[in-house]
Design an enzyme around this catalytic site. Structure first.
Site, PDB file in Angstrom:
ATOM      1  N   ARG A  27       0.823  -1.203   0.000  1.00 14.53           N
ATOM      2  CA  ARG A  27       0.000   0.000   0.000  1.00 14.53           C
ATOM      3  C   ARG A  27       0.868   1.268   0.000  1.00 14.53           C
ATOM      4  NH1 ARG A  27      -3.857  -0.306   4.719  1.00 14.53           N
ATOM      5  NH2 ARG A  27      -4.452  -2.320   3.898  1.00 14.53           N
ATOM      6  N   ARG A  31      -3.068   6.803   1.268  1.00 11.79           N
ATOM      7  CA  ARG A  31      -3.578   8.006   1.917  1.00 11.79           C
ATOM      8  C   ARG A  31      -2.601   8.701   2.857  1.00 11.79           C
ATOM      9  NH1 ARG A  31      -9.101   5.741   4.338  1.00 11.79           N
ATOM     10  NH2 ARG A  31      -7.821   3.872   4.469  1.00 11.79           N
ATOM     11  N   ARG A  40      -6.578  11.932  -5.425  1.00 13.64           N
ATOM     12  CA  ARG A  40      -7.872  11.289  -5.170  1.00 13.64           C
ATOM     13  C   ARG A  40      -8.992  12.322  -5.167  1.00 13.64           C
ATOM     14  NH1 ARG A  40      -9.503   6.786  -0.613  1.00 13.64           N
ATOM     15  NH2 ARG A  40     -11.737   7.133  -0.666  1.00 13.64           N
ATOM     16  N   ASP A  78      -7.053  -2.286  -6.759  1.00  5.16           N
ATOM     17  CA  ASP A  78      -7.700  -2.830  -5.572  1.00  5.16           C
ATOM     18  C   ASP A  78      -8.005  -4.296  -5.832  1.00  5.16           C
ATOM     19  OD1 ASP A  78     -10.354  -3.360  -3.806  1.00  5.16           O
ATOM     20  OD2 ASP A  78      -9.176  -1.751  -2.918  1.00  5.16           O
ATOM     21  N   TYR A 155     -15.434 -11.296   0.677  1.00  4.89           N
ATOM     22  CA  TYR A 155     -16.171 -10.072   0.329  1.00  4.89           C
ATOM     23  C   TYR A 155     -17.402 -10.399  -0.513  1.00  4.89           C
ATOM     24  CZ  TYR A 155     -12.131  -7.328   1.872  1.00  4.89           C
ATOM     25  OH  TYR A 155     -11.123  -6.766   2.613  1.00  4.89           O
TER      26      TYR A 155
END
Length: 355
Positions: A27, A31, A40, A78, A155
């Site tokens: 990652r 962020r 973003r 992702d 998921y």
């Protein structure tokens, strides 16, 4: 074909001699970087960022521009792009994470599940790979990736992240036939997806089994590991070029001996696994990637430096170690703390590679 200017990461994957331990972060485009947050905002939302090759290229390169000591890049995407392409309706809720409009609960829906058309439904990822590879100009290798079939299935069945996995485990125990159907279909989709990334130019691939550790001992050996084995063996048969692979199961330290035979070139370790013990179990059969606790990057520079050195000491002399975090970097990480980690790895690790 562009010659790589820095192939230390690939050499370590192949357990070849290097002058220091290569390092990258799971990652690493994310962020915690203000430049990522700006891009973003420009994209509008996370999915729009993922599905635009220009934005994906921009954010993939951001950490490399900020941190010249990074030895690899990873495509910005992702793991849930695959189930989204399978028609489950991925969307994100602020503060809650990913959700699916049509989770797989009913037998009829499960048997309708189809392998997506990779060249059409996931074209934006493949286009991003080609674009990123070109933009890198050989600076460092590019890693492609996918979620493992089990992790994607959590998921797809639960309908969201952050669950206790009771819905999928209920299916595993009461209707394993349905779960295996989902896993087989997803395995084929992931295999085609990773092969398309290889054809588009990635230099290595990684399978993220983020929720493998949620399974029982026997459950992991039935529902997770065998499907990753199928993917790895299929990729070797499908591709003309030898592309090294990393297999990472979060919470997977219990199954190291089983993982060795899965067919990957390296095993990723989470922070709960002692790297010295892992190396003793794995030996020189595979490379090892890991495994700094991401939370330590929130602390103080001296604590970061101490823990980085402890991990390097734990692996010890020899090649085949790729330094990384034990999971993705926290969004709250001060960017300057990453510099401390990278500088320590590059400087301190040289002693372990002296001839």
């Amino acid at each position: 074909m562009t010659t790589l200017q820095n192939d230390t990461f690939l050499k370590a994957l192949d357990r070849q001699s290097t002058t220091y331990t290569p390092v990258w972060m799971m990652r690493q485009a994310g962020r915690y970087l203000p430049e990522y947050r700006a891009t973003r905002q420009k994209a509008g939302d996370f999915l729009s960022l993922c599905k635009n090759p220009n934005f994906a290229t921009e954010v993939t390169l951001q950490p490399l521009d900020r941190y010249p000591l990074l030895d690899a890049s990873i495509i910005f995407s992702d793991i849930l792009t695959v189930p989204d392409a399978m028609g489950l309706g991925l969307y994100f809720v602020a503060g809650e994470g990913p959700k699916f409009e049509r989770p797989l609960r009913e037998e009829a829906d499960i048997y309708k599940l189809k392998i997506p058309d990779i060249g059409k439904d996931l074209k934006y990822v493949i286009d991003a790979v080609s674009q990123i590879k070109k933009a890198l100009q050989g600076r460092v290798p590019l890693i492609g990736f996918s979620g493992s079939p089990w992790t994607l299935a959590t998921y797809m069945i639960e309908g969201q992240g952050g669950t206790d996995f009771l819905t999928i485990k209920k299916m595993a125990y009461s209707r394993p036939d349905l779960l295996h159907h989902i896993l087989k279909t997803t395995t084929e989709a992931v295999t085609q997806y990773l092969n398309a990334q290889i054809e588009a130019g990635v230099d290595a691939i990684m399978i993220f089994d983020s929720w493998g550790g949620a399974l029982s001992h026997q459950g992991y050996l039935e529902f997770s590991l065998p499907y990753m084995k199928v993917i790895l063996s299929s990729l070797k048969m499908m591709s003309d070029k030898k592309i090294p692979s990393i297999m990472f199961t979060k919470g997977g330290g219990l199954w190291l001996e089983d993982q060795v035979s899965a067919g990957s070139d390296a095993l990723g370790l989470d922070w709960q696994t002692d790297i010295k013990i892992a190396r003793e179990k794995v030996g020189n059969r595979l490379a090892i990637q890991g495994n700094l606790d991401p939370a330590i990057l929130l602390s103080k520079p001296e604590a970061i430096e101490k823990e980085v050195k402890r991990i390097l000491d734990g692996y010890g002399h020899g090649h085949g170690h790729i330094f990384n975090l034990g999971h993705g970097i926290s969004e709250h990480t001060p960017p300057e703390h990453v510099d401390v980690m990278l500088n320590t790895v590059h400087e301190y690790s040289q002693q372990f590679h002296a001839q």
